[in-house]
Design an enzyme around this catalytic site. Structure first.
Site, PDB file in Angstrom:
ATOM      1  N   HIS A   1       0.830  -1.220   0.000  1.00 60.08           N
ATOM      2  CA  HIS A   1       0.000   0.000   0.000  1.00 60.08           C
ATOM      3  C   HIS A   1       0.866   1.272   0.000  1.00 60.08           C
ATOM      4  O   HIS A   1       0.485   2.286   0.604  1.00 60.08           O
ATOM      5  CB  HIS A   1      -0.956   0.024   1.202  1.00 60.08           C
ATOM      6  CG  HIS A   1      -1.969  -1.086   1.180  1.00 60.08           C
ATOM      7  ND1 HIS A   1      -3.172  -0.988   0.524  1.00 60.08           N
ATOM      8  CD2 HIS A   1      -1.935  -2.325   1.718  1.00 60.08           C
ATOM      9  CE1 HIS A   1      -3.835  -2.125   0.669  1.00 60.08           C
ATOM     10  NE2 HIS A   1      -3.104  -2.957   1.379  1.00 60.08           N
TER      11      HIS A   1
ATOM     12  N   TYR B 194       0.506  -4.013  11.756  1.00 62.29           N
ATOM     13  CA  TYR B 194       0.349  -2.606  11.370  1.00 62.29           C
ATOM     14  C   TYR B 194       1.107  -1.679  12.323  1.00 62.29           C
ATOM     15  O   TYR B 194       1.889  -0.838  11.898  1.00 62.29           O
ATOM     16  CB  TYR B 194      -1.139  -2.231  11.292  1.00 62.29           C
ATOM     17  CG  TYR B 194      -1.752  -2.642   9.982  1.00 62.29           C
ATOM     18  CD1 TYR B 194      -1.797  -3.980   9.614  1.00 62.29           C
ATOM     19  CD2 TYR B 194      -2.267  -1.713   9.090  1.00 62.29           C
ATOM     20  CE1 TYR B 194      -2.335  -4.383   8.407  1.00 62.29           C
ATOM     21  CE2 TYR B 194      -2.809  -2.102   7.877  1.00 62.29           C
ATOM     22  CZ  TYR B 194      -2.842  -3.435   7.540  1.00 62.29           C
ATOM     23  OH  TYR B 194      -3.367  -3.821   6.345  1.00 62.29           O
TER      24      TYR B 194
ATOM     25  N   ASN C 204     -10.352  -3.187   2.134  1.00 65.61           N
ATOM     26  CA  ASN C 204      -9.999  -3.129   0.718  1.00 65.61           C
ATOM     27  C   ASN C 204     -11.259  -2.854  -0.101  1.00 65.61           C
ATOM     28  O   ASN C 204     -12.358  -2.793   0.454  1.00 65.61           O
ATOM     29  CB  ASN C 204      -9.407  -4.476   0.262  1.00 65.61           C
ATOM     30  CG  ASN C 204      -7.942  -4.627   0.669  1.00 65.61           C
ATOM     31  OD1 ASN C 204      -7.182  -3.675   0.653  1.00 65.61           O
ATOM     32  ND2 ASN C 204      -7.572  -5.833   1.029  1.00 65.61           N
TER      33      ASN C 204
END
Ligand code: NDP
Length: 486
Positions: A57, A340, A130
């Site tokens: 990303h 993350y 997504n």
């Protein structure tokens, strides 16, 4: 348009700069002096302008906006920002491609990331979805391997069709998502013309402690629009920033893009006996079983002032929950809860969550965490330990989410947990949902890429997954691939 600040040009420490065109030298034709502080500082800062790009990303655009709750959901969650119809919450949305580098083109065949941060009174609530409701794999342990096949081969330095299809062929659970990727929706026309999905299942808990499993859908109000492969190839060359530009210019024109927010809700007791594992990220919950319910509206209405500060440094973590919302046993989600935050600490730094774009805006972070790179001293002189006899922040006693009942032993298992845990049924349902022209384009797109894989066994395994999803699908794909390889 941003207003230009006036006043004397300065060094980083604020001293006025006399000359920004010439450096201080030894005489008229002599070399530059080491005491040319402005020059040295300017070069040194320039060398440090880049931080590591996101490993996935990397390429994206973001905008600020508002979430408005339009329907009562208090029977399912005690989340404060979802407590009252009409309540508005500020949010930031980052849209992205997945596999390409920071400077790659927007109009490519790739999933689009749909990452949200809601600034709630109980802290930030993040969702990292997504534009597809499913994913390629079921568990995070396969994620680095999967992404390695999407990125550059260690020897050739290029993306290799053989690696991609080798992995997908040997990972039959990818068949559903791969079909999405090669279908018409695989190349959205812009970031405004796609729907987002929370993809994972999350836990909602109400005031009484009752538990529900929830999936999020963000349906674009602009309508779904896609590009053909040919249109995308052309646009990538002519305007590599097409998605980013389209989003920014639409907001500048006052055409604020919006999404209708829906949820699917499964009472907790139904999860164990549902036909298939409801926490499997490679599957949707059919609407016939759990009809989507409208709950709100997202609108993007403000562009970032500074792309690096507010988009490149923005961080989202699915571990950022608020009271009334928590994780599910989804094995991809469980890995992402760690990955993350870890990526942010590496890429942006230990204090990433306290940069202006990321810090809680409607709540205050009160932690005993201190110091680290670029610490801003936000805690002043308050004590940094607990328990202490000096007062300070206190514990609430109620966990954010409800306890999960468990049985069994620790184990590694790929065994199905539910009667219909099959990797091909929904992949076939997606194929059968398409009209004849869309089926033909899907076959053509898949065949064009499969045919580039160099080995017969890789090609055969890839085709066989689609054959198992639907006989007609497999037959047509086989014929198309063979024709291209002949
Ligand atoms: P449903 O008929 O209840 O739902 C079909 C869904 O498919 C609709 O939400 C529609 O969303 C979407 N859809 C329509 N055309 C396409 C397309 N060309 N590509 C992708 N999605 C499309 O059936 P099921 O719930 O049983 O799902 C059947 C298949 O539909 C699934 O295997 C899945 O791949 C796909 N799907 C399912 C979703 C779900 O949450 N159940 C969500 C999205 C897709 P839209 O309004 O966007 O056209």
């Amino acid at each position: 348009m941003t207003v230009q600040e006036t006043g004397p040009l300065t060094t980083e420490s604020g001293a006025p700069v006399a000359d920004n065109q010439n450096s201080e030298t030894a005489g008229l034709g002599g070399p530059v002096l080491v005491q040319s502080q402005h020059l040295l500082e300017k070069l040194a800062h320039f060398n440090r302008e880049r931080i590591p790009e996101r490993v996935v990303h990397a390429r994206g655009a973001g905008a600020y906006g508002t979430f408005t709750l339009t329907h009562d959901v208090s029977r399912w969650t005690r989340a404060a920002f979802l407590s009252e119809v009409g309540k508005q919450t500020e949010m930031f949305l980052r849209l992205s491609t997945v596999a390409g580098n920071l400077g790659s083109a927007d109009a490519v065949r790739d999933p689009r990331g749909f990452a949200l941060e809601f600034s709630t009174e109980d802290g930030n609530y993040d969702l990292v979805g997504n534009n597809t409701p499913v994913f390629f794999i079921k568990g995070a342990v396969k994620f680095p391997d999967f992404i390695h096949t999407q990125k550059r081969d260690p020897y050739t330095g290029s993306q290799e069709a053989a690696n991609v299809w080798d992995f997908w062929g040997l990972s039959p659970e990818s068949t559903h998502q791969v079909a999405w990727l090669f279908s018409d929706r695989g190349i959205p026309a812009s970031y405004r013309h796609l729907s987002g999905y929370g993809s994972h299942t999350y836990q909602w808990g109400n005031e009484a402690g009752e538990v529900f499993w929830v999936k999020y859908h963000f349906k674009t109000d602009q309508g779904i629009r896609n590009l053909t492969t040919e249109e995308a190839v052309r646009l990538s060359g002519v305007d590599p920033d097409s998605h980013q530009r389209d989003l920014r210019e639409a907001i500048e024109r006052g055409e604020f893009p919006s999404w209708t927010v829906q949820i699917q809700v499964m009472p907790a007791a139904e999860a164990a006996t549902y036909r298939f594992n409801p926490f499997d990220l490679t599957k949707v919950w059919p609407h016939a079983d759990y009809p989507p319910v409208e709950i709100g509206r997202l609108e993007l209405n403000r562009n970032p002032e500074n792309v690096f500060a507010e988009v490149e440094q923005s961080v989202f973590s699915p571990a950022h929950f608020v009271p009334g919302i928590g994780p599910s046993p989804d094995r991809m989600l469980q890995g992402r809860l760690f990955a993350y935050g870890d990526a942010h600490r590496y890429r942006v730094g230990a204090n990433a969550d306290h940069l202006p774009v990321n810090r809680p805006h409607a709540a205050r972070a009160r932690t005993h965490g201190r110091d680290g790179h670029l610490y801003d001293g936000r805690h002043g002189g308050s004590k940094n330990y607990e328990p202490n006899g000096f007062g300070g922040p206190f514990e609430t006693g109620r966990p954010l989410w409800e306890a999960l009942p468990l049985t069994g032993t620790t184990q590694y298992s790929a065994a199905p947990s539910h009667a219909e845990d099959n990797d091909f049924v929904q992949a076939g349902n997606l194929y059968r949902l398409l009209d004849e022209d869309a089926k033909s384009r899907l076959i053509e797109n898949l065949a064009g890429f499969i045919a580039k894989a160099s080995r017969d066994d890789i090609v055969e395994r890839a085709v066989n997954n689609f054959r198992q999803a639907d006989t007609d699908y497999g037959k047509r794909l086989d014929a198309a691939v063979q024709a291209l390889r002949a």
